[in-house]
Design a protein around this motif. Structure first.
Motif, short mmCIF file in Angstrom:
data_model
loop_
_atom_site.label_atom_id
_atom_site.label_comp_id
_atom_site.label_asym_id
_atom_site.label_seq_id
_atom_site.Cartn_x
_atom_site.Cartn_y
_atom_site.Cartn_z
N ASN A 98 0.82 -1.21 0.00
CA ASN A 98 0.00 0.00 0.00
C ASN A 98 0.86 1.26 0.00
N ARG A 101 2.02 2.35 -3.27
CA ARG A 101 1.00 2.98 -4.11
C ARG A 101 0.40 4.22 -3.46
N GLU A 104 -0.73 7.13 -5.69
CA GLU A 104 -1.92 6.77 -6.46
C GLU A 104 -3.18 6.85 -5.59
N TYR A 105 -3.10 6.32 -4.38
CA TYR A 105 -4.26 6.36 -3.48
C TYR A 105 -4.62 7.81 -3.11
N LYS A 106 -3.59 8.60 -2.86
CA LYS A 106 -3.84 10.01 -2.52
C LYS A 106 -4.56 10.72 -3.67
N ASN A 108 -6.44 9.27 -5.98
CA ASN A 108 -7.82 8.76 -6.04
C ASN A 108 -8.71 9.46 -5.01
N LEU A 109 -8.17 9.61 -3.80
CA LEU A 109 -8.96 10.24 -2.73
C LEU A 109 -9.27 11.69 -3.07
N ASN A 129 -10.37 0.44 -6.13
CA ASN A 129 -8.92 0.50 -6.23
C ASN A 129 -8.30 1.53 -5.30
N THR A 130 -8.97 1.82 -4.19
CA THR A 130 -8.46 2.81 -3.25
C THR A 130 -8.56 2.25 -1.83
N LYS A 131 -7.56 2.54 -1.03
CA LYS A 131 -7.61 2.18 0.40
C LYS A 131 -7.95 3.43 1.20
N THR A 133 -7.93 6.22 4.05
CA THR A 133 -6.97 6.79 5.01
C THR A 133 -7.74 7.08 6.31
#
Ligand SMILES: [Zn+2]
Length: 518
Positions: A98, A101, A104-106, A108-109, A129-131, A133
């Motif tokens: 994680n 990535r 990428e997650y930031k 997406n958020l 496709n996002t975790k 926070t």
């Protein structure tokens, strides 16, 4: 599944410093060991929550630096510097995959935060496709000394523990931790503890429990700065919110026995999205259920604070489509063990030792209470809350996006249309100040550069945080028949506070787009 090495000595000391087995959750009856990373005891010589021990920021930060240097599951970044020159740090903890990535997650958020940048058909894929926070805020109120200690133990467990629950959290949540959000106050308070409070035999011995000021400019009301955003610590929390868009923010306080999990009694601020109000309840009841299942008495929701005023530090989340929550655990203002008498404590009219729908397992009227007990409660609750996010990530992310849509479309469903602020007013400085305050809250303000009405600042309410614009610019109406007293201010209308004329358009009648620039 990787075998877990255990640290029996650490686990035995947790039990020894916990005053009663009722206050020892099942999850802390064992403690993980690591070959790579030093545990808090290996670093400091004592476990977290040991009697008589509190750490200064330099010790806390150097421990985290040690962990960050050796673990690929943790990053440490400096957000800013305080008024007295101490750093405010952010810890970012997740699986190595994680963290690889993270950018990428930031990204997406930030897209989910602003539905104007997204095609509705892409949302499901983006969510999948996002975790999420999840932000933990420690040490805001310096006299509430437990959270900067607890977080060190929690971080160690998050990095090394191979339990199903910890692996689930690592794999499915990006945990953000501000370990000491008021470092100037923390160091003064630890000095005060060693110099004065450590000698206390009773908690109420008439002696001051803290220095007269913690921070350079503010005391307890460092948690009343979320509308003005004047202090470095508030700016740090805002900067983290805008950069990482934590789905939830959890602020760790200490006051009432034994663990209060925020929902509040209401009346809630009318501008909070109804989805958020639902999330407050479900998350609080989730954490209550898990902590109670771990065996802990005295966990409750509802009966403390109301949820009307939007200016607490972590309300930056509630105000921007996230979820702002807090705990109050029971602290002794340091690491002494005291007999605590709860027999006369009441919240929302009921005794804190009474069984209620919102407190299914009440505590006894007297409790022998230690710093370690406080750590056990706070840590159990926080782990439960991270588990909730790990198990419900896609719903939380989807709700986050939907709240943005609700805000964008609100004007078209009976909400206000726009606010207009003319630049030429009796007090142009306060006018500029007001507009800048809106911008610090990430509210889009346009300027009319040409045409008949040039020189106007315009807030059109077709934007992701339109409810916040309403909350700040319209008049508040605290219900006269509210069943519970206000906990803080009930009114804060910017135009009235600053002596600035703000014109509201309930709909687009008479409103011209002429000369507006973006
Ligand atoms: Zn507090």
């Amino acid at each position: 599944m990787q075998a877990q090495n255990l640290d029996q000595v650490y686990a035995d000391l947790i039990k020894e410093h916990t005053t009663d087995d009722r206050f020892l959750p099942r999850s802390l009856r064992t403690f993980p060991a690591s070959e790579n990373l030093l545990s808090p005891m290996e670093r400091f010589g004592t476990i977290i929550g040991a009697p008589g021990v509190m750490h200064h920021t330099a010790d806390i930060y150097s421990y985290y630096q040690l962990l960050a240097d050796k673990s690929n599951r943790m990053q440490m970044v400096t957000i800013t510097t305080t008024e007295e020159g101490r750093p405010i740090h952010l810890l970012i903890i997740s699986s190595a995959e994680n963290l690889n990535r993270l950018d990428e997650y930031k990204n997406n958020l930030s897209l989910l935060a602003d539905p104007r940048k997204l095609d509705e058909k892409d949302v499901d894929d983006l969510v999948a496709n996002t975790k999420p926070t999840y932000y933990l805020n420690g040490g805001l109120h310096s006299t509430e000394m437990g959270s900067p200690e607890m977080l060190m133990e929690l971080v160690f467990r998050l990095l090394v523990e191979e339990s199903t629950e910890m692996r689930n959290i690592r794999n499915n949540v990006i945990t953000l931790i501000n370990p000491v959000s008021e470092p100037d106050g923390r160091d003064k308070q630890v000095d005060w503890y060693y110099r004065y409070s450590k000698q206390k035999k009773e908690i109420d011995d008439g002696m001051r429990g803290s220095p007269p000021y913690w921070g350079k400019y503010v005391f307890h009301d460092n948690n009343r700065d979320g509308l003005q955003v004047s202090q470095a610590l508030t700016n740090a929390i805002f900067d983290v919110y805008y950069e990482y868009h934590p789905i939830a923010m959890l602020d760790l306080h200490e006051s009432v026995p034994l663990l209060y999990i925020s929902t509040g009694t209401g009346p809630y601020n009318t501008y909070v999205d109804p989805v958020t109000i639902g999330e407050w309840q479900v998350m609080a009841n989730h954490d209550l259920t898990q902590a109670t299942a771990e065996g802990l008495p005295g966990v409750f929701t509802w009966a403390f604070y109301n949820g009307w005023w939007p200016g607490y530090a972590i309300w930056v989340a509630n105000n921007h489509n996230g979820i702002g929550r807090f705990y109050e655990t029971f602290g002794n203002g340091g690491a002494n063990t005291f007999m605590r008498d709860l027999s006369n404590s009441r919240y929302a009219g009921d005794f804190v030792h009474s069984r209620q729908w919102y407190r299914p397992l009440p505590p006894t009227e007297k409790v022998l209470w230690s710093a370690r007990n406080n750590i056990n409660y706070m840590e159990t609750g926080v782990v439960a809350s991270l588990s909730y996010a790990a198990n419900n990530g896609s719903q939380l992310l989807d709700n986050f996006y939907r709240k943005g849509i609700n805000n964008i479309e609100k004007w078209n469903r009976g909400g206000n249309f726009a606010y207009v602020i003319n630049k030429d007013q009796r007090d142009p400085n306060m006018t500029a100040y007001l507009v800048n305050q809106l911008r610090r809250q990430a509210i889009d303000v346009h300027y009319r550069a040409d045409g008949e009405n040039k020189g106007e600042y315009v807030v059109i309410l077709d934007q992701p945080y339109s409810s916040l614009a309403d909350a700040l610019l319209s008049k508040q109406k605290y219900p006269k028949d509210a069943k519970h007293n206000p906990y803080d201010d009930i009114a804060w209308t910017y135009g009235l506070m600053y002596g600035v004329d703000v014109k509201m358009y309930p709909d687009s009648t008479g409103f011209s787009m002429d000369g507006l620039s973006w």
